[in-house]
Design an enzyme around this catalytic site. Structure first.
Site, mmCIF file in Angstrom:
data_model
loop_
_atom_site.group_PDB
_atom_site.id
_atom_site.type_symbol
_atom_site.label_atom_id
_atom_site.label_comp_id
_atom_site.label_asym_id
_atom_site.label_seq_id
_atom_site.Cartn_x
_atom_site.Cartn_y
_atom_site.Cartn_z
ATOM 1 N N GLU A 1 -13.877 -2.292 -1.829
ATOM 2 C CA GLU A 1 -14.087 -2.469 -0.381
ATOM 3 C C GLU A 1 -15.479 -2.000 0.029
ATOM 4 O OE1 GLU A 1 -10.947 -1.144 2.204
ATOM 5 O OE2 GLU A 1 -12.164 -1.453 3.994
ATOM 6 N N ASP B 1 0.836 -1.199 0.000
ATOM 7 C CA ASP B 1 0.000 0.000 0.000
ATOM 8 C C ASP B 1 0.869 1.247 0.000
ATOM 9 O OD1 ASP B 1 -2.749 -0.250 -0.149
ATOM 10 O OD2 ASP B 1 -2.976 -0.743 1.982
HETATM 11 O O1 KIV Z 1 -4.830 -1.921 4.172
HETATM 12 C C1 KIV Z 1 -5.451 -2.962 3.908
HETATM 13 O O2 KIV Z 1 -5.364 -3.981 4.599
HETATM 14 C C2 KIV Z 1 -6.307 -2.940 2.734
HETATM 15 C C3 KIV Z 1 -7.246 -4.088 2.569
HETATM 16 C C4 KIV Z 1 -8.328 -3.994 3.560
HETATM 17 C C5 KIV Z 1 -7.764 -4.172 1.188
HETATM 18 O O3 KIV Z 1 -6.264 -2.028 1.974
#
Ligand code: KIV
Length: 272
Positions: free
Chosen positions: A184, A86
Site C-alpha cells: 500500500e 482483514d
Molecule cells: O482495509 C482495506 O480496505 C485494505 C485495502 C486498502 C488493501 O486493507
C-alpha cells in the site's frame, strides 16, 4: 454453468502465467454479488469497513465482531471470488494463540483466508496460522493500523534504504508462508523490485502498475464514498450523484402525491 471458484493456489499460478489479479473490497452480500458477477478474483472484507460502512474515523475502532458480521454477508454473496477477511487491530498482535483463535473465527464466518498488517514482528503468528491451515495475505508499505506510529497516511519506501527494508520484509513474510502481499502506497520502483524479487503475488494499492494485481476500495472507485478519496484512485463511476438524484426524484414524487405504481398480480393485471 457457473465458473469455478478462485482458490488460494490459483493466485500464485496467475503470477506464474503473468495474469493480473483483480481485487476489490466488499462489505455486504449485494455488492459481493455484483463484484463477483463482474469478474473480480478476490473480495477483500477490508477493515476499511470502519470508515466506508460504519462511520469510524480510522480502522483502529473496527472489532472482530464487525469483521465477522461483514465477512458472513460477503461470503453469502460471493460465488466465484476468493473471500479474504482483514484481521482487525489487536486481534493478532498480542499473541500467536489469539491470532489463531481469531483467524479461525473469520474462516468459520466464510472467509477462505485472512490478511494481516506488518513485517518481521508478526511472522511468528503468520507461520503458525499457515501451519494450522489458515491461508494468510500480508500487508506492507502503508499500514493503516499503525497510523499513530507513522504519524498519518504517508507514502512509504521511496528512499533507497526504505526500499531495501521493504524487500527484506517481503522476503520474511514469504518465508513465513503468506500466499500474497498487499503493497500500500509504496514508491513504484519499490513495488517493481519487490514484485520481481518474490514468488508470491504482490497486490498494489497506490503502488503503480507493476504489481501482480491491484486492489481498490470499491466505494472509492465507484464514487459512492463521499469522504476523502486518495489521489491514486481512478473513479470508474460517480454513483453517489446517481443515488442522490434518484432519491430526490422519489422525495419529490412522495411530497407531491405523485408516487404511484399500480399493484399488479402475477399475470400483470392491475389489482386495484
Ligand atoms: O482495509 C482495506 O480496505 C485494505 C485495502 C486498502 C488493501 O486493507
Amino acid at each position: 454453468m457457473s465458473e469455478p471458484r478462485v482458490r488460494v493456489p490459483d493466485l500464485r499460478e496467475k503470477k506464474r502465467r503473468g495474469e493480473k489479479i483483480v481485487v476489490l473490497t466488499a462489505y455486504d452480500a449485494t455488492m459481493a454479488r455484483l463484484l463477483d458477477r463482474a469478474g473480480v478474483d478476490v473480495l477483500l472484507v477490508g477493515d476499511s469497513v470502519g470508515m466506508v460502512m460504519l462511520g469510524y474515523e480510522h480502522t483502529l475502532a473496527v472489532t472482530l465482531d464487525d469483521m465477522l458480521h461483514h465477512t458472513r454477508a460477503v461470503a453469502r454473496g460471493a460465488e466465484r471470488a476468493l473471500v479474504v477477511a482483514d484481521m482487525p487491530f489487536m486481534t493478532y498482535q498480542v499473541s500467536v494463540e489469539d491470532a489463531v483463535r481469531n483467524a479461525g473465527r473469520l474462516l468459520q464466518a466464510g472467509a477462505a483466508a485472512v490478511k494481516v498488517e506488518g513485517g518481521p514482528a508478526i511472522t511468528g503468528a503468520v507461520r503458525r496460522l499457515v501451519e494450522v491451515g489458515i491461508p494468510v495475505m500480508g500487508h506492507l508499505g502503508l499500514q493503516p493500523q499503525s497510523l499513530h506510529q507513522v504519524g498519518g497516511y504517508k507514502r512509504q519506501a521511496v528512499q533507497r534504504e526504505d526500499i531495501e527494508a521493504l524487500v527484506e520484509d517481503t522476503h520474511a513474510l514469504e518465508r513465513a508462508g503468506v500466499f500474497a502481499i498487499v503493497l500500500e502506497s509504496v514508491g513504484h520502483d519499490a513495488a517493481r523490485q519487490v514484485t520481481a524479487a518474490i514468488g508470491v503475488p504482490t497486490i498494489g494499492i497506490g503502488a503503480g502498475p507493476d504489481c501482480d494485481g491491484q486492489v481498490l476500495v470499491s466505494h472509492d472507485m465507484l464514487g459512492l464514498f463521499d469522504g476523502h478519496i486518495p489521489s491514486f484512485v481512478k473513479q470508474y463511476a460517480h454513483l453517489n450523484e446517481i443515488v442522490v438524484s434518484a432519491v430526490r426524484a422519489y422525495v419529490e414524487d412522495v411530497k407531491t402525491a405523485r408516487y404511484a405504481r399500480p399493484a399488479v398480480d402475477v399475470t400483470g393485471t392491475p389489482t386495484a
